[in-house]
Scaffold this motif. Structure first.
Motif, PDB file in Angstrom:
ATOM      1  N   ALA A 169      45.691  84.310  38.627  1.00  0.00           N
ATOM      2  CA  ALA A 169      44.422  84.052  37.934  1.00  0.00           C
ATOM      3  C   ALA A 169      43.812  82.747  38.423  1.00  0.00           C
ATOM      4  O   ALA A 169      42.624  82.685  38.777  1.00  0.00           O
ATOM      5  CB  ALA A 169      44.642  84.013  36.422  1.00  0.00           C
ATOM      6  N   PHE A 170      44.621  81.701  38.459  1.00  0.00           N
ATOM      7  CA  PHE A 170      44.122  80.410  38.935  1.00  0.00           C
ATOM      8  C   PHE A 170      43.621  80.518  40.374  1.00  0.00           C
ATOM      9  O   PHE A 170      42.572  79.967  40.726  1.00  0.00           O
ATOM     10  CB  PHE A 170      45.210  79.349  38.837  1.00  0.00           C
ATOM     11  CG  PHE A 170      45.353  78.742  37.467  1.00  0.00           C
ATOM     12  CD1 PHE A 170      44.298  78.081  36.865  1.00  0.00           C
ATOM     13  CD2 PHE A 170      46.555  78.807  36.789  1.00  0.00           C
ATOM     14  CE1 PHE A 170      44.415  77.511  35.614  1.00  0.00           C
ATOM     15  CE2 PHE A 170      46.694  78.238  35.533  1.00  0.00           C
ATOM     16  CZ  PHE A 170      45.615  77.589  34.938  1.00  0.00           C
ATOM     17  N   SER A 171      44.352  81.236  41.215  1.00  0.00           N
ATOM     18  CA  SER A 171      43.969  81.364  42.625  1.00  0.00           C
ATOM     19  C   SER A 171      42.617  82.051  42.783  1.00  0.00           C
ATOM     20  O   SER A 171      41.885  81.790  43.745  1.00  0.00           O
ATOM     21  CB  SER A 171      45.029  82.154  43.396  1.00  0.00           C
ATOM     22  OG  SER A 171      46.256  81.430  43.441  1.00  0.00           O
ATOM     23  N   ALA A 172      42.286  82.928  41.824  1.00  0.00           N
ATOM     24  CA  ALA A 172      41.017  83.653  41.884  1.00  0.00           C
ATOM     25  C   ALA A 172      39.894  82.901  41.177  1.00  0.00           C
ATOM     26  O   ALA A 172      38.770  83.407  41.087  1.00  0.00           O
ATOM     27  CB  ALA A 172      41.180  85.033  41.261  1.00  0.00           C
ATOM     28  N   GLY A 173      40.189  81.712  40.682  1.00  0.00           N
ATOM     29  CA  GLY A 173      39.174  80.942  39.978  1.00  0.00           C
ATOM     30  C   GLY A 173      38.960  81.387  38.550  1.00  0.00           C
ATOM     31  O   GLY A 173      37.934  81.071  37.931  1.00  0.00           O
ATOM     32  N   LEU A 174      39.920  82.120  37.993  1.00  0.00           N
ATOM     33  CA  LEU A 174      39.838  82.606  36.616  1.00  0.00           C
ATOM     34  C   LEU A 174      40.658  81.713  35.688  1.00  0.00           C
ATOM     35  O   LEU A 174      41.640  81.100  36.115  1.00  0.00           O
ATOM     36  CB  LEU A 174      40.370  84.035  36.521  1.00  0.00           C
ATOM     37  CG  LEU A 174      39.641  85.084  37.360  1.00  0.00           C
ATOM     38  CD1 LEU A 174      40.446  86.376  37.399  1.00  0.00           C
ATOM     39  CD2 LEU A 174      38.244  85.340  36.803  1.00  0.00           C
ATOM     40  N   VAL A 175      40.270  81.671  34.432  1.00  0.00           N
ATOM     41  CA  VAL A 175      41.037  80.942  33.426  1.00  0.00           C
ATOM     42  C   VAL A 175      41.986  81.922  32.754  1.00  0.00           C
ATOM     43  O   VAL A 175      41.545  82.869  32.093  1.00  0.00           O
ATOM     44  CB  VAL A 175      40.113  80.320  32.370  1.00  0.00           C
ATOM     45  CG1 VAL A 175      40.941  79.619  31.286  1.00  0.00           C
ATOM     46  CG2 VAL A 175      39.138  79.346  33.006  1.00  0.00           C
ATOM     47  N   PRO A 176      43.295  81.729  32.892  1.00  0.00           N
ATOM     48  CA  PRO A 176      44.224  82.644  32.238  1.00  0.00           C
ATOM     49  C   PRO A 176      44.353  82.344  30.757  1.00  0.00           C
ATOM     50  O   PRO A 176      44.373  81.182  30.341  1.00  0.00           O
ATOM     51  CB  PRO A 176      45.551  82.386  32.964  1.00  0.00           C
ATOM     52  CG  PRO A 176      45.436  80.980  33.453  1.00  0.00           C
ATOM     53  CD  PRO A 176      43.981  80.733  33.731  1.00  0.00           C
ATOM     54  N   ILE A 177      44.423  83.403  29.967  1.00  0.00           N
ATOM     55  CA  ILE A 177      44.792  83.295  28.557  1.00  0.00           C
ATOM     56  C   ILE A 177      46.216  83.812  28.457  1.00  0.00           C
ATOM     57  O   ILE A 177      46.459  85.028  28.465  1.00  0.00           O
ATOM     58  CB  ILE A 177      43.852  84.114  27.660  1.00  0.00           C
ATOM     59  CG1 ILE A 177      42.412  83.630  27.819  1.00  0.00           C
ATOM     60  CG2 ILE A 177      44.289  84.019  26.197  1.00  0.00           C
ATOM     61  CD1 ILE A 177      41.400  84.464  27.046  1.00  0.00           C
ATOM     62  N   LEU A 178      47.162  82.909  28.420  1.00  0.00           N
ATOM     63  CA  LEU A 178      48.578  83.266  28.419  1.00  0.00           C
ATOM     64  C   LEU A 178      49.028  83.598  27.001  1.00  0.00           C
ATOM     65  O   LEU A 178      48.965  82.754  26.105  1.00  0.00           O
ATOM     66  CB  LEU A 178      49.406  82.100  28.964  1.00  0.00           C
ATOM     67  CG  LEU A 178      50.924  82.211  28.791  1.00  0.00           C
ATOM     68  CD1 LEU A 178      51.487  83.371  29.606  1.00  0.00           C
ATOM     69  CD2 LEU A 178      51.599  80.897  29.169  1.00  0.00           C
ATOM     70  N   CYS A 179      49.486  84.824  26.798  1.00  0.00           N
ATOM     71  CA  CYS A 179      49.952  85.248  25.481  1.00  0.00           C
ATOM     72  C   CYS A 179      51.455  85.041  25.353  1.00  0.00           C
ATOM     73  O   CYS A 179      52.222  85.426  26.244  1.00  0.00           O
ATOM     74  CB  CYS A 179      49.621  86.718  25.252  1.00  0.00           C
ATOM     75  SG  CYS A 179      47.858  87.088  25.290  1.00  0.00           S
ATOM     76  N   VAL A 180      51.869  84.447  24.261  1.00  0.00           N
ATOM     77  CA  VAL A 180      53.286  84.252  23.960  1.00  0.00           C
ATOM     78  C   VAL A 180      53.524  84.641  22.508  1.00  0.00           C
ATOM     79  O   VAL A 180      52.624  84.582  21.683  1.00  0.00           O
ATOM     80  CB  VAL A 180      53.733  82.795  24.194  1.00  0.00           C
ATOM     81  CG1 VAL A 180      53.544  82.381  25.645  1.00  0.00           C
ATOM     82  CG2 VAL A 180      52.993  81.827  23.267  1.00  0.00           C
ATOM     83  N   GLY A 181      54.755  85.044  22.208  1.00  0.00           N
ATOM     84  CA  GLY A 181      55.067  85.404  20.827  1.00  0.00           C
ATOM     85  C   GLY A 181      56.351  86.195  20.731  1.00  0.00           C
ATOM     86  O   GLY A 181      56.841  86.753  21.716  1.00  0.00           O
ATOM     87  N   GLU A 182      56.879  86.259  19.523  1.00  0.00           N
ATOM     88  CA  GLU A 182      58.177  86.870  19.271  1.00  0.00           C
ATOM     89  C   GLU A 182      58.043  88.242  18.618  1.00  0.00           C
ATOM     90  O   GLU A 182      57.042  88.523  17.940  1.00  0.00           O
ATOM     91  CB  GLU A 182      59.026  85.951  18.381  1.00  0.00           C
ATOM     92  CG  GLU A 182      58.685  85.988  16.894  1.00  0.00           C
ATOM     93  CD  GLU A 182      57.462  85.148  16.505  1.00  0.00           C
ATOM     94  OE1 GLU A 182      57.306  84.879  15.297  1.00  0.00           O
ATOM     95  OE2 GLU A 182      56.650  84.794  17.393  1.00  0.00           O
TER      96      GLU A 182
END
Length: 266
Positions: A126-139
């Motif tokens: 995502a970063f390489s493509a100039g996009l902002v990643p929304i990283l999802c985390v959770g249990e």
């Protein structure tokens, strides 16, 4: 002391709305949002399925709301091109008008088998493509019952953020999505979500990449968010927006959710 991070109110449409429906919905939604006025310190994100990206982008541009309403994708592959039938690359999304991309959503992890390592590769893509990643985390519910919430999230962050510098982490978005609360009608209490966001996620970012990144990174809550409960989550300053599923598919409810993102004066 209140923070000054812009809240990101994101609608994840999942596998809903064909392009014609998406276009009509976006036009109606943007008209409603423009009429209500931009809430102070709020950015809106629409994440339709891949076939509807162009239609939604065209409506955002035509509305003139592109300074505060953005387009995002729900997933990407970690390669830029090649023989990967059925996948979509970051540069394709950027060319379609996307600014953001969701990475590692629980449905990708648990329905489609994405590992922490795969998610990490997608973050970097995502970063390489100039996009902002929304990283999802959770249990998951089992991990929650076994008292593993903190350990699970800390590992997800450790793997996903490895190799990223402070500036990159500061500029991304992290979404806390307790898996047991997605699409179930249940949700973490605002206080519980705030504790995980501040004491687990933001603290882990601080340990991995430094104080500046921890202070600047935006951390959303996602998990059965709706127009009725959103105000309780947004009343807590450390929560920097919401990643909304079903409630983002209705103009009235999503408009109310966006309005609730306004930060109160310090």
């Amino acid at each position: 002391m209140a923070t000054h991070r812009t809240r990101l109110m994101a609608g994840n449409w999942k596998m809903n709305k064909v392009p014609s429906e998406a276009r009509a919905f976006t036009r109606q939604l943007l008209g409603r949002l423009e009429a209500a006025g931009r809430p102070e310190g709020v950015e809106v994100l629409l994440c339709p399925p891949f076939p509807a990206l162009t239609a939604v982008h065209e409506e955002i541009v035509a509305s003139g709301a592109g300074d505060w309403v953005q387009l995002g994708a729900q997933n990407l592959y970690f390669e830029t091109h090649g023989a990967f039938t059925g996948e979509v690359a970051g540069p394709m999304l950027a060319d379609a008008g996307c600014r953001y991309v969701i990475v590692g959503h629980s449905e990708r992890r648990h329905l489609f088998g994405e590992s922490d390592e795969t998610v990490a590769r997608k973050v970097k893509a995502a970063f390489s493509a100039g996009l902002v990643p929304i990283l999802c985390v959770g249990e998951t519910i089992d991990q929650r019952r076994q008292g593993q919430t903190e350990a699970v999230i800390r590992r997800q962050l450790e793997v996903a953020l490895e190799g990223l510098d402070e500036a990159a982490v500061a500029g991304m978005v992290i979404a806390y999505e307790p898996v047991w609360a997605i699409g179930t009608g249940e949700n973490a209490t605002p206080e519980e979500a705030h504790r995980v966001i501040q004491q687990v996620i933001r603290q882990r970012v601080r340990e991995l990449t430094g104080q500046a990144a921890a202070e600047r990174v935006r951390i959303q809550y996602g998990g059965s968010v709706n127009a009725t409960n959103i105000a309780d989550f947004m009343a807590l300053d450390g929560i920097d927006g919401a990643l909304v599923g079903g409630a983002s598919l209705k103009v009235d409810s999503f408009t109310a959710i966006v309005a609730a993102g306004r930060r109160k004066a310090a």
